[in-house]
Structures are given as structure tokens and as C-alpha cells.
Design a protein around this motif. Structure first.
Motif, PDB file in Angstrom:
ATOM      1  N   LEU A  53       0.808  -1.220   0.000  1.00 43.30           N
ATOM      2  CA  LEU A  53       0.000   0.000   0.000  1.00 43.30           C
ATOM      3  C   LEU A  53       0.844   1.275   0.000  1.00 43.30           C
ATOM      4  O   LEU A  53       0.295   2.378  -0.060  1.00 43.30           O
ATOM      5  N   THR A  54       2.161   1.129   0.083  1.00 46.96           N
ATOM      6  CA  THR A  54       3.024   2.312   0.167  1.00 46.96           C
ATOM      7  C   THR A  54       2.799   3.253  -1.008  1.00 46.96           C
ATOM      8  O   THR A  54       2.628   4.469  -0.839  1.00 46.96           O
ATOM      9  N   GLU A  55       2.778   2.705  -2.214  1.00 48.71           N
ATOM     10  CA  GLU A  55       2.575   3.542  -3.403  1.00 48.71           C
ATOM     11  C   GLU A  55       1.196   4.188  -3.383  1.00 48.71           C
ATOM     12  O   GLU A  55       1.036   5.353  -3.774  1.00 48.71           O
ATOM     13  N   VAL A  56       0.201   3.460  -2.936  1.00 48.04           N
ATOM     14  CA  VAL A  56      -1.160   4.002  -2.841  1.00 48.04           C
ATOM     15  C   VAL A  56      -1.171   5.215  -1.922  1.00 48.04           C
ATOM     16  O   VAL A  56      -1.748   6.259  -2.248  1.00 48.04           O
ATOM     17  N   PHE A  57      -0.517   5.098  -0.770  1.00 45.88           N
ATOM     18  CA  PHE A  57      -0.498   6.205   0.182  1.00 45.88           C
ATOM     19  C   PHE A  57       0.256   7.412  -0.376  1.00 45.88           C
ATOM     20  O   PHE A  57      -0.168   8.556  -0.194  1.00 45.88           O
ATOM     21  N   LEU A  58       1.382   7.166  -1.031  1.00 51.12           N
ATOM     22  CA  LEU A  58       2.162   8.274  -1.590  1.00 51.12           C
ATOM     23  C   LEU A  58       1.366   9.007  -2.671  1.00 51.12           C
ATOM     24  O   LEU A  58       1.416  10.236  -2.771  1.00 51.12           O
ATOM     25  N   LYS A  59       0.595   8.253  -3.445  1.00 45.47           N
ATOM     26  CA  LYS A  59      -0.244   8.877  -4.482  1.00 45.47           C
ATOM     27  C   LYS A  59      -1.375   9.703  -3.855  1.00 45.47           C
ATOM     28  O   LYS A  59      -1.877  10.651  -4.450  1.00 45.47           O
ATOM     29  N   MET A  60      -1.780   9.345  -2.648  1.00 44.14           N
ATOM     30  CA  MET A  60      -2.790  10.133  -1.930  1.00 44.14           C
ATOM     31  C   MET A  60      -2.219  11.454  -1.418  1.00 44.14           C
ATOM     32  O   MET A  60      -2.977  12.344  -1.028  1.00 44.14           O
ATOM     33  N   GLY A  61      -0.896  11.541  -1.376  1.00 42.41           N
ATOM     34  CA  GLY A  61      -0.266  12.732  -0.828  1.00 42.41           C
ATOM     35  C   GLY A  61       0.329  12.534   0.549  1.00 42.41           C
ATOM     36  O   GLY A  61       0.869  13.468   1.149  1.00 42.41           O
ATOM     37  N   ILE A  62       0.237  11.326   1.072  1.00 42.13           N
ATOM     38  CA  ILE A  62       0.851  11.013   2.362  1.00 42.13           C
ATOM     39  C   ILE A  62       2.370  11.053   2.201  1.00 42.13           C
ATOM     40  O   ILE A  62       2.926  10.419   1.298  1.00 42.13           O
ATOM     41  N   ARG A  63       3.040  11.760   3.090  1.00 48.35           N
ATOM     42  CA  ARG A  63       4.495  11.863   3.014  1.00 48.35           C
ATOM     43  C   ARG A  63       5.177  11.480   4.326  1.00 48.35           C
ATOM     44  O   ARG A  63       6.396  11.624   4.452  1.00 48.35           O
ATOM     45  N   GLU A  64       4.411  10.973   5.282  1.00 46.03           N
ATOM     46  CA  GLU A  64       4.978  10.514   6.541  1.00 46.03           C
ATOM     47  C   GLU A  64       4.375   9.160   6.899  1.00 46.03           C
ATOM     48  O   GLU A  64       3.149   8.997   6.872  1.00 46.03           O
ATOM     49  N   LEU A  65       5.228   8.213   7.211  1.00 48.15           N
ATOM     50  CA  LEU A  65       4.797   6.884   7.643  1.00 48.15           C
ATOM     51  C   LEU A  65       5.552   6.549   8.923  1.00 48.15           C
ATOM     52  O   LEU A  65       6.773   6.725   8.989  1.00 48.15           O
ATOM     53  N   SER A  66       4.837   6.069   9.936  1.00 48.60           N
ATOM     54  CA  SER A  66       5.463   5.710  11.198  1.00 48.60           C
ATOM     55  C   SER A  66       5.133   4.261  11.520  1.00 48.60           C
ATOM     56  O   SER A  66       3.957   3.875  11.583  1.00 48.60           O
ATOM     57  N   VAL A  67       6.174   3.441  11.708  1.00 53.96           N
ATOM     58  CA  VAL A  67       6.012   1.996  11.869  1.00 53.96           C
ATOM     59  C   VAL A  67       6.895   1.496  13.005  1.00 53.96           C
ATOM     60  O   VAL A  67       7.746   2.223  13.517  1.00 53.96           O
ATOM     61  N   SER A  68       6.713   0.241  13.392  1.00 58.65           N
ATOM     62  CA  SER A  68       7.603  -0.376  14.372  1.00 58.65           C
ATOM     63  C   SER A  68       9.027  -0.370  13.820  1.00 58.65           C
ATOM     64  O   SER A  68       9.227  -0.514  12.609  1.00 58.65           O
ATOM     65  N   PRO A  69      10.039  -0.193  14.672  1.00 61.65           N
ATOM     66  CA  PRO A  69      11.419  -0.104  14.184  1.00 61.65           C
ATOM     67  C   PRO A  69      11.837  -1.246  13.262  1.00 61.65           C
ATOM     68  O   PRO A  69      12.597  -1.034  12.314  1.00 61.65           O
ATOM     69  N   SER A  70      11.312  -2.450  13.493  1.00 60.55           N
ATOM     70  CA  SER A  70      11.705  -3.595  12.665  1.00 60.55           C
ATOM     71  C   SER A  70      11.214  -3.490  11.227  1.00 60.55           C
ATOM     72  O   SER A  70      11.692  -4.202  10.346  1.00 60.55           O
ATOM     73  N   PHE A  71      10.239  -2.594  10.973  1.00 60.08           N
ATOM     74  CA  PHE A  71       9.703  -2.437   9.620  1.00 60.08           C
ATOM     75  C   PHE A  71      10.350  -1.282   8.854  1.00 60.08           C
ATOM     76  O   PHE A  71      10.027  -1.050   7.693  1.00 60.08           O
ATOM     77  N   LEU A  72      11.251  -0.544   9.494  1.00 57.61           N
ATOM     78  CA  LEU A  72      11.826   0.633   8.851  1.00 57.61           C
ATOM     79  C   LEU A  72      12.602   0.283   7.581  1.00 57.61           C
ATOM     80  O   LEU A  72      12.415   0.914   6.527  1.00 57.61           O
ATOM     81  N   LEU A  73      13.481  -0.712   7.659  1.00 56.56           N
ATOM     82  CA  LEU A  73      14.310  -1.043   6.498  1.00 56.56           C
ATOM     83  C   LEU A  73      13.502  -1.623   5.336  1.00 56.56           C
ATOM     84  O   LEU A  73      13.699  -1.206   4.184  1.00 56.56           O
TER      85      LEU A  73
END
Length: 553
Positions: free
Chosen positions: A513-533
């Protein structure tokens, strides 16, 4: 070859021998006792030992899975201290003159039955917690009579295996030796259970809802986490295919480390701020290790859950200051306490509710009990002198709530200024977790500096599907069109108002869903540290210009 389907917890592959694990149930016999004081003393010692074990499990879970996942053991400790539970056991020992173990089992069974009969799914789920706490006490009492033993330990593993069990408790899961556990399959549980969350965070391949068979013990097996399939005695072709898949997954994990120091930028140059969700200062090292841009969600309620009474202003300030200083100028967004629903502390004195997820919780508590809110806001503003600190209010549903919260924040700032206490600039934001807040996001955007969309609660409230209810797995769909449309609507209103909007719920970590969110205009994502990379890798693969051209934009 036997092919068994289940629900995947982690999209990883595991190959190895199966070990069947059957939990050893304590054997309890009713005995009449003359010396009730002795039995009461045994019960009190068992309580003390259980609390020590749960403290050790909490600390281990902090290291293995982070504060969010470790919170389940904080909940078990609170159950252990519950007055109703303790008094019922004490009355059984003194009134019926029975042994402590029988009193614990009887009271535990009765409370489990009462909770299981309740209509609310969240309260029914508490029965499993009561059973886990009661079983721990029973094992301690049993081992005391035998002169010591293996209380509180998980399954004994002599070599690397795939564990097969009817169910695994969170305590058993966090105690698994990561050098010897290749994966596990269980008959009970759901993909959203505490055990599943621990497995994901600990990166253990696992399947739930698998009809486990005792005769599998010792047989070769493979877990295909991508497909949700367990292969027992896989044929040579299947075994080779899954070994190759496992090798590819391991190589992908290795390559992730190579992008650790690269910027979070799409192929066409769109910058994304990749933040982390934490539960306390102890999680900061994991954020810095993955080069997170900041803390997008400091779940400050854990500072309350680990206490037996309200934390003082200085205790809160110390935790916030440590985090701000160690983040070295990177933003730290502190969410004011979100107590209530599945996170409770007895000393708050909140009455039991038929539907706690929609009851007295989060900002509602802060507005009705301003003394609690006041203490936390003072600690947050004081910490702002030591780094870039922002504050965020959870569970907003109306404009007046935001206005009231902002007024209290302003009052605290003016109070600290009069006292000559240094502060920095503090942005004010809100979480968008209710459909009401999403629908009102245009008006709300005029009152705050940023939005953070909490997709977990937004999903359950939009779909009227309790996310704690295992039976609703097929109905609780974070990718539901209604949820995605609300997110898009919030992002659009944030852009119009010129404020930032991010996502801090579990959906933010879904790379599909990352691309979907970026196309919506979302520019900040906050996740558990293990998902950062993994998320950084996905961001760097996307080219928004290409997708726009493909759509004829």
C-alpha cells in the motif's frame, strides 16, 4: 506429502523437523487444611514469584519485541494484582478451608466462565488472560510442593525445530530460543493475537488455525508463510522450491542492511519521512540503528501501565527528556495517554464497561480528569527544551475536544513561562482514528499542525468490527475501500490546509500500500522499528511519475 492450510503470521519460509509440544497441565486436588494461615502464606509467596516472572518476561519482551508487544505482560501483572481476584482466592482458603492451589483453580475457572458469558468480545477475550495468570500461580504452587522446578519456562528445544502445538501463550512465545526455533504452527489463535504479534516482531515464521496432529512429531516439514501452507513430509521438488524461497528471503534481509544509510526518497525524487513507533526510551536504539527520521508515535500510556500508581511529572519528564536527547534533534511525537479499551490500569478506577473500545478512554479521560492531563502536558513541554518535541491527542471525535485540549496546553505553557522553566516550540497534532474525525478533517485541519492517521482503530470503527475478536478476522479488513477512501479524504484536507498528514497504524507497514499512500499525498509513515528497512526499500523502488503516466494523468 501432506498439505495443510492455515493463516500466516509472517511471510517467511521455514524448513525443519516438527516437534509436537503439549503443555503440561498442573494437577490440582482438593484438600481440606487446618492451617489456613500457612496456605495464605503460600498463596502470597506464589503471587510474589508470579510477579517476578512476569517482570522478567516483560523485560525479555522489551528486548525481543519492543514495548508495544511487551505490554501484554504488563496486563497480566495487573490481573495478578486485581483485588476481586485476590480476595476471592483468600476467601476460598479461609472460608472453605481448602488448599491454595484448589482455591486458585476454582476462582480462575469461575472468573473465566463469567467473562466467557459476556456479550462484549473484548471482555470475553480477558478469560484467556485470567487462565494464563491462574495457570502460572498453579505451577508455582505445585513446584513449591515438589521443591522447585521449571516454572515459567517455555517449550524445551534440544535442536532447531518447527514447533507444533494446540496453542502458545505469549509467555511461551517470548521464551522461545531463537537459535532453536525455526517456526511454529498452532491450532488456536489468530493473526492478530498477542502471540502472533510477538512472532511477527521476533521474525519467527508461523501459521495459526492449523489442525495440528500429534503424529507429526519428528517428521520433516516446511512453512510457506507467503502462501499460508504447511507441508508435512514435502516431496523433493516442493522441498527444493521452498529451500530456494527461503534463501531468497534471507538474501533480501541481508540486502536490506545495505540500504540502512540511504535516504527515504522515491526514484523520481519524492521525499518521504519514515518515522518509528515506540513505547519508551528503551526503543530509541532500534530507531537510530535503522536510521529512522524520528519518532512518529511515542505511546506514553506504557509509562502509566508499568506503574502501580500515577507516574509523577518528574518521572514522565525523565522518560520524555531521555528520548528527546537521544534522538538528537529528530522529531519526537508524544501521544498523550491512550488508557482504556485493551490497555487498563486498576489505579485509574475506571468502571467496567460493556463496550470499552467505545467507552471512557484516551482524550476523554484527559478532558474529564484534567489533573492527569495537566501533569502529562507539563512533562511534555518541559522535555521540549531538550529536543524537537510535538504532542498528539488520540481518539478525537469533535471540534470542541480539540479546542479544549489546546486550551489546556496553552494554560500549561503559560504556567511554565511564569515559573521560568525553559521550553522549545511544540507542534500540536491529533490522531485521526474515528470516522467522525476523518469526516471533519477539513475543519480540524484549521486547528492543528498535523494529522496522524491511526488505521487500527479507524478500521474497527469504520467497519464496526472489533479488532480483538478472532472470529471477525474475515470482516476486519484494513484495506477495505471505505477505510482507504477516508484516508485519502483526510490527506486531501490536510494538503488544502497546508498541514502534514501521516499514517502511524499497522497499515503504514504494508509495502503493498506504500505507493497508494504516496499517491494520496501522504508523506509521513510511522512503523515499528523492525519495519523501517523493508519500508525504505519499498519507497526507493517507487516512481510516482511512472504511475501517473500509466493512468494518463
Amino acid at each position: 506429502m501432506e498439505i495443510v492450510r492455515g493463516r500466516s503470521v509472517l511471510k517467511r519460509t521455514a524448513v525443519g523437523r516438527l516437534q509436537y509440544y503439549e503443555k503440561e497441565e498442573p494437577s490440582v486436588v482438593r484438600r481440606q487444611v487446618e492451617d489456613t494461615e500457612r496456605e495464605l502464606s503460600r498463596y502470597e509467596r506464589a503471587l510474589e514469584q508470579a510477579e517476578k516472572e512476569l517482570e522478567a518476561l516483560y523485560e525479555r519482551a522489551l528486548g525481543e519485541a519492543g514495548a508495544d508487544s511487551a505490554a501484554v505482560f504488563m496486563g497480566h501483572r495487573m490481573l495478578l494484582k486485581d483485588e476481586e481476584y485476590r480476595n476471592s482466592v483468600t476467601r476460598a482458603i479461609t472460608g472453605e478451608r481448602v488448599n491454595a492451589a484448589f482455591a486458585v483453580e476454582t476462582v480462575g475457572d469461575e472468573l473465566c466462565r463469567l467473562f466467557l458469558e459476556m456479550e462484549d468480545e473484548y471482555l470475553r477475550a480477558r478469560a484467556a488472560d485470567i487462565r494464563d495468570v491462574s495457570d502460572r500461580l498453579l505451577r508455582i504452587l505445585e513446584e513449591e510442593e515438589k521443591g522447585g522446578g521449571r516454572c515459567g519456562r517455555g517449550p524445551a528445544l534440544s535442536e532447531p525445530v518447527i514447533l507444533a502445538a494446540r496453542d502458545l501463550a505469549p509467555s511461551e512465545t517470548v521464551l522461545l530460543d531463537k537459535k532453536k526455533i525455526l517456526g511454529f504452527v498452532t491450532e488456536q489463535g489468530s493473526a492478530n493475537s498477542h502471540t502472533a504479534i510477538l512472532a511477527r516482531t521476533m521474525e519467527i515464521p508461523a501459521l495459526v488455525s492449523v489442525p495440528v496432529a500429534r503424529e507429526w512429531d519428528g517428521r520433516l516439514a516446511a512453512i510457506d508463510g507467503e502462501e499460508g501452507i504447511l507441508y508435512v513430509d514435502p516431496d523433493p521438488e516442493t522441498l527444493e522450491r521452498l529451500k530456494e524461497k527461503k534463501a531468497r528471503q534471507e538474501e533480501a534481509a541481508r540486502l536490506l542492511l545495505e540500504i540502512r544509510d540511504l535516504p527515504d526518497v522515491t526514484r523520481d525524487g519524492t521525499r518521504v519521512e519514515l518515522y518509528a513507533n515506540i513505547g519508551g526510551p528503551e526503543d530509541v536504539e532500534a530507531v537510530l540503528g535503522s536510521r529512522g527520521a524520528g519518532v512518529g508515535l511515542f505511546r506514553s500510556e506504557f509509562l502509566y501501565l508499568e506503574k502501580e500508581t500515577y507516574p509523577t511529572e518528574d518521572e514522565l519528564f525523565s522518560a520524555y527528556r531521555q528520548t528527546a536527547e537521544r534522538m538528537g534533534g529528530r522529531e519526537v511525537v508524544i501521544r498523550t495517554l491512550d488508557i482504556g479499551a485493551d490497555k487498563t490500569a486498576d489505579y485509574f478506577g475506571i468502571e467496567k464497561e460493556a463496550n470499552p473500545a467505545m467507552g471512557f478512554r484516551a482524550l476523554r479521560i484527559c478532558l474529564k480528569r484534567p489533573e492527569i492531563f495537566h501533569t502529562q502536558l507539563r512533562a511534555i513541554y518541559r522535555a521540549s527544551a531538550y529536543g524537537k518535541v510535538s504532542v498528539m491527542f488520540p481518539m478525537v471525535a469533535s471540534l470542541w475536544e480539540v479546542e479544549e485540549a489546546k486550551a489546556m496546553a496553552l494554560q500549561v505553557r503559560e504556567e511554565l513561562e511564569r515559573e521560568g522553566i525553559p521550553m522549545g516550540h511544540v507542534d500540536l497534532g491529533i490522531m485521526i482514528e474515528t470516522p467522525a474525525a476523518a469526516i471533519l478533517s477539513g475543519e480540524l485541519a484549521e486547528k492543528v499542525d498535523f494529522f496522524s492517521i491511526g488505521t487500527n482503530d479507524l478500521t474497527q470503527y469504520t467497519l464496526a468490527a472489533d479488532r480483538q475478536n478472532d472470529r471477525l478476522d474475515d470482516f476486519y479488513d484494513p484495506r477495505h475501500p471505505a477505510v482507504l477512501r477516508l484516508i485519502a479524504y483526510v490527506a486531501e484536507n490536510a494538503q488544502k490546509a497546508g498541514i502534514r498528514a501521516g499514517i502511524c497504524g499497522e497499515l503504514a507497514a504494508d509495502p503493498s500500500l506504500t505507493e497508494v499512500f504516496l499517491k494520496m499525498g501522504i508523506r509521513e509513515l510511522s512503523v515499528s522499528p523492525s519495519f523501517l528497512l523493508p519500508l525504505r526499500k519499498r519507497i526507493r523502488e517507487i516512481c510516482l511519475e511512472e504511475t501517473e503516466n500509466d493512468q494518463g494523468v
